[in-house]
Design a protein around this motif. Structure first.
Motif, PDB file in Angstrom:
ATOM      1  N   THR A  89     -42.484  10.727 -40.611  1.00  0.00           N
ATOM      2  CA  THR A  89     -41.442  10.951 -39.398  1.00  0.00           C
ATOM      3  C   THR A  89     -39.800  11.059 -39.513  1.00  0.00           C
ATOM      4  O   THR A  89     -39.277  11.896 -39.082  1.00  0.00           O
ATOM      5  CB  THR A  89     -43.033  10.756 -37.679  1.00  0.00           C
ATOM      6  N   TYR A  90     -40.166   9.773 -39.391  1.00  0.00           N
ATOM      7  CA  TYR A  90     -38.919   9.405 -39.747  1.00  0.00           C
ATOM      8  C   TYR A  90     -37.315   9.881 -41.010  1.00  0.00           C
ATOM      9  O   TYR A  90     -37.097   9.972 -40.250  1.00  0.00           O
ATOM     10  CB  TYR A  90     -38.482   7.879 -39.248  1.00  0.00           C
ATOM     11  N   ALA A  93     -36.625  13.303 -39.910  1.00  0.00           N
ATOM     12  CA  ALA A  93     -35.769  13.614 -38.217  1.00  0.00           C
ATOM     13  C   ALA A  93     -34.252  13.119 -38.587  1.00  0.00           C
ATOM     14  O   ALA A  93     -33.337  14.034 -38.471  1.00  0.00           O
ATOM     15  CB  ALA A  93     -36.452  12.453 -37.118  1.00  0.00           C
ATOM     16  N   ARG A  94     -34.628  11.666 -39.923  1.00  0.00           N
ATOM     17  CA  ARG A  94     -33.141  12.198 -40.480  1.00  0.00           C
ATOM     18  C   ARG A  94     -32.543  12.739 -41.348  1.00  0.00           C
ATOM     19  O   ARG A  94     -31.300  13.002 -41.746  1.00  0.00           O
ATOM     20  CB  ARG A  94     -33.048  11.171 -41.040  1.00  0.00           C
ATOM     21  N   ILE A  98     -35.539  17.218 -35.218  1.00  0.00           N
ATOM     22  CA  ILE A  98     -35.620  16.645 -34.127  1.00  0.00           C
ATOM     23  C   ILE A  98     -36.462  17.402 -32.949  1.00  0.00           C
ATOM     24  O   ILE A  98     -36.823  19.121 -32.686  1.00  0.00           O
ATOM     25  CB  ILE A  98     -34.084  16.249 -33.302  1.00  0.00           C
ATOM     26  N   PHE A 101     -41.506  16.598 -26.566  1.00  0.00           N
ATOM     27  CA  PHE A 101     -42.478  16.485 -25.968  1.00  0.00           C
ATOM     28  C   PHE A 101     -42.903  17.374 -25.800  1.00  0.00           C
ATOM     29  O   PHE A 101     -42.526  17.363 -24.095  1.00  0.00           O
ATOM     30  CB  PHE A 101     -42.983  15.381 -26.417  1.00  0.00           C
ATOM     31  N   ARG A 105     -41.460  12.121 -22.835  1.00  0.00           N
ATOM     32  CA  ARG A 105     -41.674  10.828 -23.542  1.00  0.00           C
ATOM     33  C   ARG A 105     -40.370  10.055 -23.499  1.00  0.00           C
ATOM     34  O   ARG A 105     -39.918   9.737 -24.501  1.00  0.00           O
ATOM     35  CB  ARG A 105     -42.458  10.647 -24.822  1.00  0.00           C
ATOM     36  N   PHE A 107     -37.818   6.775 -23.135  1.00  0.00           N
ATOM     37  CA  PHE A 107     -38.138   5.858 -22.335  1.00  0.00           C
ATOM     38  C   PHE A 107     -38.002   5.311 -21.951  1.00  0.00           C
ATOM     39  O   PHE A 107     -37.456   5.011 -21.510  1.00  0.00           O
ATOM     40  CB  PHE A 107     -37.343   4.542 -24.131  1.00  0.00           C
ATOM     41  N   GLN A 121     -28.317   8.754 -35.598  1.00  0.00           N
ATOM     42  CA  GLN A 121     -29.523   7.759 -36.598  1.00  0.00           C
ATOM     43  C   GLN A 121     -28.545   6.792 -37.064  1.00  0.00           C
ATOM     44  O   GLN A 121     -27.907   6.733 -37.518  1.00  0.00           O
ATOM     45  CB  GLN A 121     -30.298   9.164 -36.989  1.00  0.00           C
ATOM     46  N   ILE A 185     -28.140  13.534 -31.639  1.00  0.00           N
ATOM     47  CA  ILE A 185     -27.410  13.108 -32.876  1.00  0.00           C
ATOM     48  C   ILE A 185     -27.643  14.551 -33.790  1.00  0.00           C
ATOM     49  O   ILE A 185     -27.181  15.411 -33.212  1.00  0.00           O
ATOM     50  CB  ILE A 185     -29.624  13.460 -33.031  1.00  0.00           C
TER      51      ILE A 185
ATOM     52  N   VAL B 171     -44.018   7.012 -31.097  1.00  0.00           N
ATOM     53  CA  VAL B 171     -44.356   7.460 -31.846  1.00  0.00           C
ATOM     54  C   VAL B 171     -43.120   8.151 -31.594  1.00  0.00           C
ATOM     55  O   VAL B 171     -42.252   9.008 -32.527  1.00  0.00           O
ATOM     56  CB  VAL B 171     -45.411   8.617 -30.927  1.00  0.00           C
ATOM     57  N   VAL B 172     -42.183   8.277 -30.225  1.00  0.00           N
ATOM     58  CA  VAL B 172     -40.752   8.969 -30.616  1.00  0.00           C
ATOM     59  C   VAL B 172     -39.759   8.317 -30.623  1.00  0.00           C
ATOM     60  O   VAL B 172     -38.458   8.974 -31.521  1.00  0.00           O
ATOM     61  CB  VAL B 172     -40.460   8.681 -28.643  1.00  0.00           C
ATOM     62  N   ALA B 173     -40.256   7.351 -31.371  1.00  0.00           N
ATOM     63  CA  ALA B 173     -38.826   6.663 -31.708  1.00  0.00           C
ATOM     64  C   ALA B 173     -38.931   7.150 -33.118  1.00  0.00           C
ATOM     65  O   ALA B 173     -37.768   7.223 -34.160  1.00  0.00           O
ATOM     66  CB  ALA B 173     -39.488   4.794 -31.977  1.00  0.00           C
ATOM     67  N   GLU B 174     -40.620   7.407 -33.532  1.00  0.00           N
ATOM     68  CA  GLU B 174     -40.395   7.789 -34.704  1.00  0.00           C
ATOM     69  C   GLU B 174     -39.679   9.012 -35.308  1.00  0.00           C
ATOM     70  O   GLU B 174     -38.949   9.483 -36.256  1.00  0.00           O
ATOM     71  CB  GLU B 174     -41.640   7.441 -35.382  1.00  0.00           C
ATOM     72  N   VAL B 175     -40.319   9.828 -34.114  1.00  0.00           N
ATOM     73  CA  VAL B 175     -39.497  10.993 -34.233  1.00  0.00           C
ATOM     74  C   VAL B 175     -38.218  11.272 -34.363  1.00  0.00           C
ATOM     75  O   VAL B 175     -36.763  12.483 -34.624  1.00  0.00           O
ATOM     76  CB  VAL B 175     -40.258  11.797 -32.432  1.00  0.00           C
ATOM     77  N   LEU B 176     -36.839  10.103 -33.516  1.00  0.00           N
ATOM     78  CA  LEU B 176     -35.850  10.309 -32.968  1.00  0.00           C
ATOM     79  C   LEU B 176     -35.305   9.515 -35.101  1.00  0.00           C
ATOM     80  O   LEU B 176     -34.076   9.347 -34.951  1.00  0.00           O
ATOM     81  CB  LEU B 176     -35.541   9.775 -32.028  1.00  0.00           C
ATOM     82  N   GLY B 177     -36.596   9.317 -35.979  1.00  0.00           N
ATOM     83  CA  GLY B 177     -35.505   8.654 -37.123  1.00  0.00           C
ATOM     84  C   GLY B 177     -35.452   7.642 -37.632  1.00  0.00           C
ATOM     85  O   GLY B 177     -34.830   6.590 -37.774  1.00  0.00           O
ATOM     86  N   LYS B 178     -35.979   6.663 -36.230  1.00  0.00           N
ATOM     87  CA  LYS B 178     -35.891   5.298 -36.198  1.00  0.00           C
ATOM     88  C   LYS B 178     -37.071   4.460 -37.344  1.00  0.00           C
ATOM     89  O   LYS B 178     -38.416   5.547 -37.216  1.00  0.00           O
ATOM     90  CB  LYS B 178     -36.507   4.598 -34.840  1.00  0.00           C
TER      91      LYS B 178
END
Lengths: 273, 312
Positions: A89-90, A93-94, A98, A101, A105, A107, A121, A185, B171-178
């Protein structure tokens, strides 16, 4: 096979250049239920494409499959012609895709400003070694991210809430924050899962303006899942209709509104409108 | 009495290093670790065995214990990548018991329940017997300071921000490219390295280590320290470690004032006291005595510092 050949053919290069995201033959079952069944679609560069369909049609699952949050049982996803089906997934995104949800979601334990500053990123200061060896450069990078976050807060009108924990925001503000996060991003494709759900009319205007501005001024391509048909009508062309995990049709909104199959899909046999 | 205080302060130092490590893993990143005693034991036995059985100089054996901790931490994290929080709890608990049982049963190497006697002590020949405990305390505090510096630098950085994001929603961290996996493995390994170093310091301090010291109870005391002090706050856990140790040790003296308490009742009461303390703290201050500070970045318009200026 034929697909791979087509991408490599020089004459097709220019035609494919306008396709940013392409999904083919996506399949995914949960237990015995076929949530997504040989689903495919393409996104043209600079478009705002709508994805609609009745509840349970598999729209959110398509998002999950495309971004790799859930692995498909079959099918391929191409981003700018590159097969990303096997990337984590990451990594997707990179490469510039992007998503948000359906249920926001954010933080919650991070402030609004932190939610934004987090988003760019591959920040230098996220790597362990530079943190101890190149503190000055980390600091400079952080300054740039901070400056960008201030701009984004201006655009998204979240400035007054900058030091508020994201968990304390209203539903609409959270949606706004999620969209604002994508602004931080350097991405080219943004997938929005029901951006309008639970957003009050005033915020809805801000949201709509932001999407249009991102599309017109920054050239971002959007795929939007939404139940609010006013929002779809105002923003999206073309619109893809999904039902029972399948691609039903793709057309302009006016055409779709009149299409018998679409009306049938929404009403189903239940007549509950 | 002052010798006793120095000894107690040294033990608080061990607790602090372990608590800093747990805060890095759990407080900041959300990775549960119930196997603290295992990493602690691994460090103690690594350094002990390297000096006793392999004849390494203590100056090499102790850093080696930290390296062993890092390797073990990375391994445990990698093995449990697909596992979610509750599974990681079981895996780490199992790891801790595994290390203890190996130490107990492989007695040809570890001397098992007889205990491993360790003569080597760093800088021992440079100081006399009365000043040496102070020197050792200074060494322990230096390691506390180093661990604190590393953990605090990470916490205030963009990396710390990513870690907290992973804690909130991976999951969201991963979706943001982390790269969630890389962050988790790194942090777990660093924490385990601290725990290994603490174990080595402990081993050469008591000079006789045996498996029963490394019961899972150790993990509970460290968890207490972090929860009481305030998860996510490195200053808070220093306070928490002090409080937990003060109760553990202070309750020893209750026997002097209350005659009907024998040693057995006392040791039970100490654990009860810790439990009561935890309940009270969680009722009154659910986020600990010193909660994680809210991050505020440079307010002043037109430049100034934009690095995290954390304040409560």
């Amino acid at each position: 096979m034929a697909e791979a050949a087509r991408v490599q053919a020089p004459s097709a290069q220019s035609r494919d250049a306008t396709i940013v995201l392409q999904a083919e033959g996506l399949e995914r079952s949960f237990g015995g239920v076929r949530a997504v069944d040989s689903m495919g679609f393409t996104l043209r560069e600079g478009s705002i494409t709508g994805l609609i369909g009745p509840n349970g049609a598999g729209k959110s699952t398509v998002f999950n499959l495309v971004t790799g949050v859930i692995k498909p049982q079959a099918g391929t996803v191409r981003l700018f012609g590159e097969d990303i089906s096997r990337l984590p997934t990451y990594e997707r995104a990179r490469r510039g895709m992007i998503r948000t949800f359906q249920l926001s979601r954010e933080f919650g334990g991070l402030t609004v400003l932190e939610n934004l500053m987090l988003s760019p990123q591959q920040q230098l200061g996220e790597k362990l070694v530079p943190l101890f060896s190149a503190q000055r450069r980390v600091h400079e990078a952080e300054q740039a991210v901070y400056a960008r976050a201030l701009e984004v807060m201006e655009i998204s009108r979240l400035g007054d809430l900058r030091d508020e924990y994201a968990s304390n925001l209203s539903g609409g503000q959270k949606k706004l924050l999620e969209l604002a996060r994508t602004l931080m991003i350097d991405c080219s494709v943004i997938l929005l899962d029901e951006p309008g759900a639970g957003v009050n009319p005033a915020l809805m205007t801000t949201l709509r303006e932001m999407i249009l501005e991102l599309n017109k001024d920054h050239g971002k391509t959007f795929l939007i899942v939404e139940h609010d048909m006013d929002l779809i009508a105002a923003l999206c062309d073309p619109v893809i209709v999904m039902t029972e995990g399948r691609h039903l049709l793709e057309a302009g909104f006016d055409e779709i509104r009149k299409d018998k199959r679409v009306i049938e899909a929404y009403l189903g046999g239940a007549h509950d409108g | 009495m002052s010798a006793y205080l120095i000894s107690m302060a040294t033990y608080v130092g061990f607790f602090m290093i372990l608590a800093i490590a747990l805060n890095l893993q759990w407080g900041m990143t959300g990775m549960v670790n119930f196997g603290i005693a295992g990493f602690y034991a691994l460090g103690a036995y690594s350094s002990g065995l390297l000096t006793v059985k392999a004849g390494w100089p203590v100056g090499f054996a102790m850093p080696a214990a930290a390296v062993v901790g890092i390797a073990a931490g990375a391994l445990v994290a990698l093995l449990s990548i697909r596992l979610r929080e509750d599974f990681l709890a079981i895996v780490t608990l199992g790891f801790g018991e595994l290390i203890r049982l190996i130490a107990l049963n492989e007695d040809e190497i570890t001397e098992g329940p007889r205990g491993l006697k360790i003569d080597a002590r760093p800088f021992a020949d440079m100081f006399d017997r009365t000043t040496y405990p102070i020197v050792y305390l200074a060494m322990v505090l230096a390691v506390v300071a180093l661990a604190f510096f590393i953990a605090e630098r990470i916490r205030r950085s963009p990396m710390g921000r990513s870690l907290r994001a992973i804690r909130e929603d991976d999951v969201v961290a991963e979706v943001l490219g982390k790269n969630v996996l890389r962050h988790r493995v790194q942090v777990f390994a660093i924490g385990a390295g601290f725990m290994g170093a603490a174990g080595a310091l402990y081993a050469h301090y008591v000079q006789n280590i045996s498996p029963e010291v490394f019961m899972p109870m150790v993990a509970i005391f460290i968890w207490m320290s972090v929860i009481v002090g305030g998860a996510g706050n490195n200053w808070g856990l220093l306070l928490g470690a002090g409080i937990v140790m003060a109760i553990l040790e202070g309750s020893r003296f209750m026997g002097d004032f209350i005659d009907f308490l024998d040693a057995e009742k006392l040791s039970a009461i100490r654990v009860i006291l810790i439990g009561v303390l935890l309940i009270i703290i969680l009722r009154v201050r659910p986020r600990g005595l010193m909660p994680e500070p809210r991050f505020r970045y440079g307010r002043s318009p037109g430049g100034g510092s934009s690095t995290a200026d954390a304040q409560s």
